[in-house]
Scaffold this motif. Structure first.
Motif, PDB file in Angstrom:
ATOM      1  N   SER A 259      11.533 -14.126  -1.723  1.00 56.26           N
ATOM      2  CA  SER A 259      11.449 -12.708  -1.367  1.00 56.26           C
ATOM      3  C   SER A 259      11.365 -11.825  -2.604  1.00 56.26           C
ATOM      4  N   THR A 260      12.226 -12.068  -3.579  1.00 52.09           N
ATOM      5  CA  THR A 260      12.226 -11.226  -4.780  1.00 52.09           C
ATOM      6  C   THR A 260      10.968 -11.435  -5.617  1.00 52.09           C
ATOM      7  N   SER A 261      10.446 -12.661  -5.638  1.00 52.89           N
ATOM      8  CA  SER A 261       9.239 -12.917  -6.433  1.00 52.89           C
ATOM      9  C   SER A 261       8.010 -12.262  -5.813  1.00 52.89           C
ATOM     10  N   LEU A 262       7.865 -12.327  -4.491  1.00 53.09           N
ATOM     11  CA  LEU A 262       6.718 -11.660  -3.864  1.00 53.09           C
ATOM     12  C   LEU A 262       6.862 -10.146  -3.931  1.00 53.09           C
ATOM     13  N   ASN A 263       8.095  -9.652  -3.881  1.00 52.17           N
ATOM     14  CA  ASN A 263       8.329  -8.209  -3.986  1.00 52.17           C
ATOM     15  C   ASN A 263       7.854  -7.666  -5.330  1.00 52.17           C
TER      16      ASN A 263
ATOM     17  N   TYR B   3       9.072  -6.839   3.377  1.00 49.80           N
ATOM     18  CA  TYR B   3       8.936  -5.535   4.022  1.00 49.80           C
ATOM     19  C   TYR B   3      10.191  -5.146   4.794  1.00 49.80           C
ATOM     20  N   LEU B   4      10.975  -6.132   5.206  1.00 50.87           N
ATOM     21  CA  LEU B   4      12.243  -5.832   5.865  1.00 50.87           C
ATOM     22  C   LEU B   4      13.233  -5.236   4.878  1.00 50.87           C
ATOM     23  N   GLY B   5      13.245  -5.763   3.656  1.00 55.69           N
ATOM     24  CA  GLY B   5      14.211  -5.284   2.668  1.00 55.69           C
ATOM     25  C   GLY B   5      13.846  -3.956   2.061  1.00 55.69           C
ATOM     26  N   GLY B   6      12.568  -3.691   1.900  1.00 56.98           N
ATOM     27  CA  GLY B   6      12.132  -2.443   1.270  1.00 56.98           C
ATOM     28  C   GLY B   6      11.306  -2.728   0.039  1.00 56.98           C
ATOM     29  N   MET B   7      10.199  -2.020  -0.090  1.00 52.83           N
ATOM     30  CA  MET B   7       9.281  -2.261  -1.194  1.00 52.83           C
ATOM     31  C   MET B   7       9.899  -1.839  -2.520  1.00 52.83           C
ATOM     32  N   ALA B   8       9.678  -2.660  -3.535  1.00 50.54           N
ATOM     33  CA  ALA B   8      10.120  -2.376  -4.910  1.00 50.54           C
ATOM     34  C   ALA B   8      11.633  -2.281  -5.032  1.00 50.54           C
ATOM     35  N   SER B   9      12.363  -2.879  -4.094  1.00 52.62           N
ATOM     36  CA  SER B   9      13.821  -2.890  -4.162  1.00 52.62           C
ATOM     37  C   SER B   9      14.300  -4.322  -4.321  1.00 52.62           C
ATOM     38  N   LEU B  10      14.869  -4.629  -5.477  1.00 49.37           N
ATOM     39  CA  LEU B  10      15.382  -5.975  -5.717  1.00 49.37           C
ATOM     40  C   LEU B  10      16.574  -6.269  -4.810  1.00 49.37           C
ATOM     41  N   SER B  11      17.442  -5.277  -4.664  1.00 48.78           N
ATOM     42  CA  SER B  11      18.598  -5.449  -3.775  1.00 48.78           C
ATOM     43  C   SER B  11      18.155  -5.660  -2.341  1.00 48.78           C
TER      44      SER B  11
ATOM     45  N   GLU C  47       6.496 -15.484   6.711  1.00 51.48           N
ATOM     46  CA  GLU C  47       7.952 -15.365   6.640  1.00 51.48           C
ATOM     47  C   GLU C  47       8.364 -14.606   5.376  1.00 51.48           C
ATOM     48  N   VAL C  48       7.741 -14.933   4.264  1.00 50.86           N
ATOM     49  CA  VAL C  48       8.086 -14.259   3.007  1.00 50.86           C
ATOM     50  C   VAL C  48       7.692 -12.788   3.073  1.00 50.86           C
ATOM     51  N   LEU C  49       6.546 -12.493   3.669  1.00 48.15           N
ATOM     52  CA  LEU C  49       6.131 -11.092   3.833  1.00 48.15           C
ATOM     53  C   LEU C  49       7.133 -10.322   4.675  1.00 48.15           C
TER      54      LEU C  49
ATOM     55  N   HIS D  57       1.703 -16.506  -0.604  1.00 49.90           N
ATOM     56  CA  HIS D  57       2.769 -16.920  -1.522  1.00 49.90           C
ATOM     57  C   HIS D  57       3.193 -18.370  -1.300  1.00 49.90           C
ATOM     58  N   ALA D  58       3.084 -18.853  -0.078  1.00 45.64           N
ATOM     59  CA  ALA D  58       3.504 -20.226   0.215  1.00 45.64           C
ATOM     60  C   ALA D  58       2.642 -21.249  -0.516  1.00 45.64           C
ATOM     61  N   GLY D  59       1.418 -20.891  -0.876  1.00 45.52           N
ATOM     62  CA  GLY D  59       0.559 -21.809  -1.618  1.00 45.52           C
ATOM     63  C   GLY D  59       1.152 -22.164  -2.971  1.00 45.52           C
ATOM     64  N   PHE D  60       1.708 -21.178  -3.661  1.00 45.41           N
ATOM     65  CA  PHE D  60       2.315 -21.426  -4.967  1.00 45.41           C
ATOM     66  C   PHE D  60       3.638 -22.167  -4.812  1.00 45.41           C
ATOM     67  N   MET D  61       4.331 -21.891  -3.729  1.00 50.05           N
ATOM     68  CA  MET D  61       5.536 -22.659  -3.412  1.00 50.05           C
ATOM     69  C   MET D  61       5.182 -24.132  -3.223  1.00 50.05           C
ATOM     70  N   CYS D  62       4.057 -24.382  -2.569  1.00 53.42           N
ATOM     71  CA  CYS D  62       3.583 -25.746  -2.329  1.00 53.42           C
ATOM     72  C   CYS D  62       3.280 -26.461  -3.642  1.00 53.42           C
TER      73      CYS D  62
END
Length: 341
Positions: A48-52, A271-279, A265-267, A65-70
């Protein structure tokens, strides 16, 4: 002196949490299921933090993002099994299994490095594309990675690859500790620290400038192509680290695990946490992991409930849980311990 005390307090808190986690896992205070959920929570925080970093701080729209995880999962797994485990694919281990404990961080980082190089598949086309076009490119990159691995019969192809449990067992035989929870905790803290340092640096301010107005950033002599390349590679590399940890937690990887649903899932977490917010990215990863486990008895219906909850959040709080803020903005007393901005 005050800044030193703040950092010392944070380090003490992290060491204490790590010690508690180690004790709980070693003494089997909680069962394996809860421990596994906690480890998946750490993996999701990294994802989540890396895609953010790309979708939030830089303002791009990456959907693969899952491609790089793979990539990270397979590179770390293949290297670990080849070097330290006795397998049907590679035969006897190349090195002594006793060395697995000390080489394990290098295996995970190697997966992250290769995933970062794979991030160039997205970074270079991003120079001239944005928005929906970049989203299509990242989805294509996700399918390219999956298709390539499915056609590599030497590592199992579409059947998947296993043998990582042997590496984990070798670590535990060397020193009798629950090493996977320890490594997941350590890498989660490391990745969050890297992202925080990155976005708060002078270079990171240029990344935020790209998000606001790329043309204006170029006028102000910001090298946007260089920043996009580095940011995509950092984001992809951290996703690769998450993939390597995931592979060793499960003990089995299959290219189908890292399809577009995993990227979605990562997206959702971002977007659930908030854009540009690490917390916000950290909080949403925790909430999402718990939500998935609570709704697991519903089986396929949970993928109706979770998107529905996301739609509700977007209707009543479109900026996400934290918006563009950090926990230190909401709770100023946290600045005594740690400053996000």
């Amino acid at each position: 002196m005050k800044e030193l005390l703040k950092r010392y307090s944070v380090h003490m808190i992290l060491v204490t949490l790590g010690g508690i986690l180690t004790f709980v896992a070693y003494r089997e205070v909680v069962d394996l299921y809860i421990l596994t959920v906690l480890m998946f929570m750490g993996v999701n925080i990294i994802l989540s933090t890396s895609l953010n970093l790309v979708n939030g701080n830089m303002g791009e729209f990456s959907c693969g993002h899952a491609g790089f995880m793979c990539v990270g999962a397979y590179v770390s797994s293949v290297l670990g099994v080849w070097l330290f485990a006795d397998s049907k694919v590679f035969g006897p281990p190349v090195l002594s299994p006793d060395l697995a404990l000390y080489a394990f961080p290098l295996l995970i980082i190697a997966g992250g490095v290769v995933a970062a190089l794979a991030g160039l598949l997205v970074a270079i086309p991003s120079y001239k594309t944005r928005g929906d076009y970049l989203a299509i490119i990242t989805i294509a990159a996700n399918y390219i990675v999956i298709s390539a691995i499915e056609n590599l019969g030497v590592i199992g192809g579409s059947r998947g690859f296993m043998g990582m449990k042997g590496v984990v067992s070798s670590m535990e035989d060397t020193v009798s500790l629950p090493w996977m929870p320890i490594w997941v905790f350590a890498f989660t803290i490391f990745c969050v620290w890297v992202i925080r340092r990155y976005v708060s640096s002078t270079f990171g301010k240029g990344v935020n400038a790209i998000c606001q107005d790329e043309v204006a950033a170029e006028i102000m002599s910001v090298n946007t192509n260089k920043m996009k390349t580095i940011t995509f590679m950092v984001s992809s590399g951290l996703a690769g680290i998450a993939g390597g940890l995931f592979a060793y937690i499960v003990g089995y990887v299959n290219p189908g695990t890292f399809n577009i649903l995993k990227s979605t899932e990562v997206l959702v977490m971002v977007y659930l946490g908030g854009m540009a917010s690490l917390s916000g990215a950290v909080l949403s990863a925790v909430i999402f992991t718990l939500l998935v486990e609570l709704l697991r008895p519903l089986q396929i219906i949970k993928w109706i409930v979770i998107p529905l909850l996301l739609i509700i959040v977007m209707q009543f709080r479109p900026e996400g849980i934290m918006g563009n803020r950090e926990l230190s903005d909401v709770f100023p007393w946290l600045k005594r311990f740690y400053r996000f901005k």
